[in-house]
Design an enzyme around this catalytic site. Structure first.
Site, short mmCIF file in Angstrom:
data_model
loop_
_atom_site.label_atom_id
_atom_site.label_comp_id
_atom_site.label_asym_id
_atom_site.label_seq_id
_atom_site.Cartn_x
_atom_site.Cartn_y
_atom_site.Cartn_z
N GLY A 273 0.85 -1.19 0.00
CA GLY A 273 0.00 0.00 0.00
C GLY A 273 0.88 1.24 0.00
N GLU B 219 -4.36 7.92 -0.51
CA GLU B 219 -3.50 8.91 -1.18
C GLU B 219 -2.27 9.24 -0.32
OE1 GLU B 219 -5.43 9.19 -4.64
OE2 GLU B 219 -4.27 11.00 -4.26
#
Ligand SMILES: Cc1cc2nc3c(=O)[nH]c(=O)nc-3n(C[C@H](O)[C@H](O)[C@H](O)COP(=O)(O)OP(=O)(O)OC[C@H]3O[C@@H](n4cnc5c(N)ncnc54)[C@H](O)[C@@H]3O)c2cc1C
Length: 410
Positions: free
Chosen positions: A136, A390
């Protein structure tokens, strides 16, 4: 170049009011229903497409037709003031569009970005697929592979993507995959998976803490073949980039700072995402301010207690500070002088502000605030994602600390 100004121009004020009206009359009244249903709010996205808020033209106007860079954050703040789950359902295709715009040729942008939106009568979606179950924050560790089949001029993709907004329900999936894993981030490239391509499917749909109207799923790629032309930026550019990265491996002194495709996209979208957090925070602040003036305890409105009034004063201050960081980053991104640290500062501070302000709003509403009868608990659940996607809070801190120190902080 345009001068930096804290006053919005006429076009921006018009867009701000237009998005606010849509958020107030269409989005906010629908928010509770779609949060409970935990389904993609197609009718609302279709309405957004009918008025031109969801579509290629709006994205192009907001991203390219505005020299100040403020239009997009202004629009995002208003939309997410309405509701974050529905807001992300409307904005999610923008992540795919940014992925294409950041890495594709002008011809690829014109071919594929409109297909991320479809038309007002036939709405389509885009999805930007980077994250994986084991990668991630550490984007350089992607395991999804893309292998070139020269005989057929096709790329063959295999792997699993995790937590993908619009994953599996999108028309266009933009997939970041590793062409040469040894080169880590510099060995990656972005690919378009056109609609109807065999070998791409939706894995599990995640049940989430917040932004429940937004669809988040795994995306599974099994021998998924796409034409050579689906490589964003083209083969020649990729080959040059790989050659430079291989040379840098053997001769680190020659290392150039070649951008990773995923990072280039995230850096561009960070101020817009930070603006979403400002919108959620403002919704909670405005609601709790009104409530504090109305709610009576011990014979007077609760706002007459400094402990409540000061909480609201701090909420207002942090929201304004967050918005200023967002506007600075968005302005500099369009006018030069932007560094990753500015985008990261805006995202870091706005995300924390949204979480803190929405939690304080629950406090101000007391028992009512904790129930699902009032929207503040939903806003608090929705806010937490702003610290995670993000780039997490810690990743923003990493970017900022490296920028201010010039050191490779780990
Ligand atoms: C609702 C939702 C929608 C999403 N949409 C998309 C999408 O559309 N496309 C997409 O590609 N991805 C998407 N994501 C994925 C998201 O970007 C990742 O979840 C995020 O980047 C964090 O990665 P991770 O979950 O693997 O956490 P990890 O990287 O495992 O991090 C776990 C914890 O460790 C910390 N950590 C990790 N590395 C460091 C370090 N070097 N220093 C200090 N702390 C560190 C993190 O900050 C975090 O607190 C979405 C996620 C969610 C929940």
């Amino acid at each position: 170049m345009s001068d930096f100004s804290l006053s919005l121009n006429e076009d921006q004020i018009t867009i701000q009011k237009w998005v606010h009206d849509f958020a107030e009359t269409i989005v906010r009244p629908a928010a509770e229903e779609w949060d409970e249903r935990e389904e993609f709010p197609w009718p609302i996205v279709q309405e957004a497409a009918q008025i031109g808020l969801y579509g290629f033209d709006f994205m192009a106007q907001a991203m390219l037709g505005d020299s100040t860079g403020l239009t997009m954050p202004v629009a995002m703040e208003e939309l997410f003031w309405g509701d974050a789950g529905i807001g992300l359902s409307i904005f999610g295709s923008g992540l795919a569009a940014a992925g294409i715009a950041g890495n594709g040729t002008p011809e690829q942008v014109m071919e594929w970005v409109p297909q991320c939106y479809g038309t007002p009568d036939d709405v389509k979606l885009g999805a930007f697929c980077v994250s994986e179950p084991d990668a991630g924050s550490d984007v350089s560790g992607l395991r999804t592979t893309a292998i070139y089949d020269e005989a057929k001029d096709e790329w063959v993709l295999n792997g699993t993507k995790a937590w993908i907004t619009n994953g599996g329900i999108a028309n266009i999936h933009v997939v970041v995959a590793s062409v040469d894993r040894e080169l880590k981030g510099r060995g990656q490239a972005s690919f378009i998976i056109p609609p109807g391509t065999p070998g791409i499917s939706m894995g599990q749909k995640y049940k989430k803490h917040g932004i429940k109207a937004s669809h988040t799923s795994e995306v599974v790629l099994e021998d998924c073949r796409v034409p050579g032309a689906c490589l964003l930026g083209g083969k020649e550019k990729l080959d040059e980039k790989l050659a430079r990265a291989r040379e840098a491996l053997t001769n680190p002194k020659k290392a150039t700072s070649g951008k990773q495709p995923a990072m280039a996209t995230f850096e561009a979208t960070r101020p817009a995402v930070a603006a979403m957090a400002v919108g959620i925070a403002r919704a909670a602040y405005e609601y709790s301010l009104d409530y504090a003036k109305e709610r009576q305890a011990f014979g007077k409105p609760i706002i007459m207690n400094q402990s409540i009034a000061f909480m609201l004063a701090n909420m207002a201050t942090q929201i304004d500070a967050a918005r200023l960081l967002v506007w600075r980053a968005a302005y500099l991104a369009n006018n030069g002088g932007y560094t990753n640290a500015y985008g990261s500062m805006s995202k870091l501070y706005a995300g924390r502000t949204a979480v803190w302000v929405t939690e304080r709003a629950i406090q101000i509403l007391g028992g009512y605030g904790y129930t699902r009868e009032y929207p503040v608990e939903r806003w608090h659940r929705d806010s937490k994602i702003m610290d995670i996607f993000e780039g997490t809070e810690q990743i923003q801190e990493l970017v900022i600390s490296r920028a201010i120190s010039g050191l490779r902080i780990e």
